[in-house]
Enzyme design. Structure first.
Site, PDB file in Angstrom:
ATOM      1  N   LYS A 151      -7.360   9.915 -13.460  1.00  0.00           N
ATOM      2  CA  LYS A 151      -6.962   8.512 -13.588  1.00  0.00           C
ATOM      3  C   LYS A 151      -5.500   8.510 -14.032  1.00  0.00           C
ATOM      4  CE  LYS A 151      -7.825   4.004 -13.799  1.00  0.00           C
ATOM      5  NZ  LYS A 151      -8.364   3.201 -12.694  1.00  0.00           N
ATOM      6  N   GLU A 211     -11.301  -5.027  -9.616  1.00  0.00           N
ATOM      7  CA  GLU A 211     -12.710  -5.387  -9.751  1.00  0.00           C
ATOM      8  C   GLU A 211     -13.459  -5.367  -8.412  1.00  0.00           C
ATOM      9  OE1 GLU A 211     -13.898  -5.620 -12.782  1.00  0.00           O
ATOM     10  OE2 GLU A 211     -11.873  -5.451 -13.610  1.00  0.00           O
ATOM     11  N   GLY A 258     -14.959  -2.385  -7.402  1.00  0.00           N
ATOM     12  CA  GLY A 258     -15.937  -1.313  -7.499  1.00  0.00           C
ATOM     13  C   GLY A 258     -15.366   0.085  -7.352  1.00  0.00           C
ATOM     14  N   LYS A 259     -14.071   0.267  -7.604  1.00  0.00           N
ATOM     15  CA  LYS A 259     -13.452   1.590  -7.449  1.00  0.00           C
ATOM     16  C   LYS A 259     -14.078   2.636  -8.357  1.00  0.00           C
ATOM     17  CE  LYS A 259      -9.165   0.667  -8.289  1.00  0.00           C
ATOM     18  NZ  LYS A 259      -9.315  -0.791  -8.556  1.00  0.00           N
ATOM     19  N   ALA A 300      -5.113   2.335  -9.881  1.00  0.00           N
ATOM     20  CA  ALA A 300      -5.261   1.088 -10.631  1.00  0.00           C
ATOM     21  C   ALA A 300      -4.970  -0.061  -9.685  1.00  0.00           C
ATOM     22  CB  ALA A 300      -4.295   1.059 -11.809  1.00  0.00           C
TER      23      ALA A 300
END
Length: 243
Positions: free
Chosen positions: A37, A12, A14-15, A111
């Protein structure tokens, strides 16, 4: 062909918004862009994941997701609990290389942080970056506590002989507090890499058109934008200490 691995100091930070901004700025330059991803967690089958969100905001990118797990956990844990196959660095590197063969820019969004485990062998995004010999872009929070997490990430990169391309503030407030202002100069110093952008806190709520139009304003020229790091640093210089 440029492959950039985008990681963060944690979850959380801002990637995904940073990935979308870099993608949008690259597209505005006329470059072809792919977003990879490797492992999407915490999203049910059929729901849009991070790669789809990047495509929605940035535009005509090739969005690829290698694995998806329903629980919002580290990829290795999520894979083990779900009984689904884990994704390892070999698979990540192979997919990124194939995309790089037909795209100008490939953005690999991790991730969580750099050393989050992807499989039972303890493989991480850093392992995939090493295989690809890719630069790593670090997304960090601007506030109190970010210096330690950022320095640890930079040390992990250095120990693996990986290059940190720079740092982006993933969510910058219009009224920063003292710690945030000090971190404008402190963060690049502890990471040993330049500050390459600052995304406003509200970017996730922008329409795709507004996002694509504004994205270059948030990023330095090294990332295809027009953002001026020196002017930003001067604008948010902290006040002198009062005795």
């Amino acid at each position: 062909m440029a492959i950039v691995v985008i990681t963060g100091t944690g979850t959380e930070v801002g990637k995904t918004m940073a990935t979308a901004a870099v993608a949008a700025a690259s597209l505005a330059q006329g470059l072809s862009v792919a977003v990879l991803k490797p492992a999407q967690t915490g999203v049910a089958e059929g729901e849009p994941g991070d790669a789809a969100e990047v495509a929605r905001l940035a535009g005509a990118v090739t969005a690829v997701e290698l694995a998806r797990y329903p629980e919002p956990l580290a990829p290795a844990t999520a894979a083990a609990r779900s009984g689904l196959p884990a994704v390892g660095p070999d698979e990540i590197a192979e997919a990124a290389a194939k995309l790089a063969a037909v795209h100008d820019v490939v953005l690999v969004e991790g991730a969580g942080g750099l050393l989050v485990r992807y499989d039972a062998q303890g493989s991480t995004l850093a392992d995939a970056a090493a295989m690809l010999r890719a630069r790593v872009l670090l997304v960090a929070q601007p506030g109190l506590g970010t210096l330690n997490a950022s320095a640890l990430t930079a040390e992990a990169l250095s120990s693996r002989k990986l290059s940190c391309a720079g740092v982006i503030f993933g969510s910058w407030r219009g009224d920063p507090d003292l710690a945030e202002c000090c971190n404008v100069t402190d963060l690049p110093a502890v990471v040993g890499a330049p500050l390459l952008g600052a995304l406003p806190q509200s970017v996730a709520g922008l329409s795709p058109t507004a996002f694509r139009t504004a994205a270059p304003d948030w990023l330095a020229p090294q990332l295809g934008g027009t953002w001026d790091a020196e002017a930003f640093t001067q604008a948010y210089a902290p006040p002198a200490y009062k005795h």
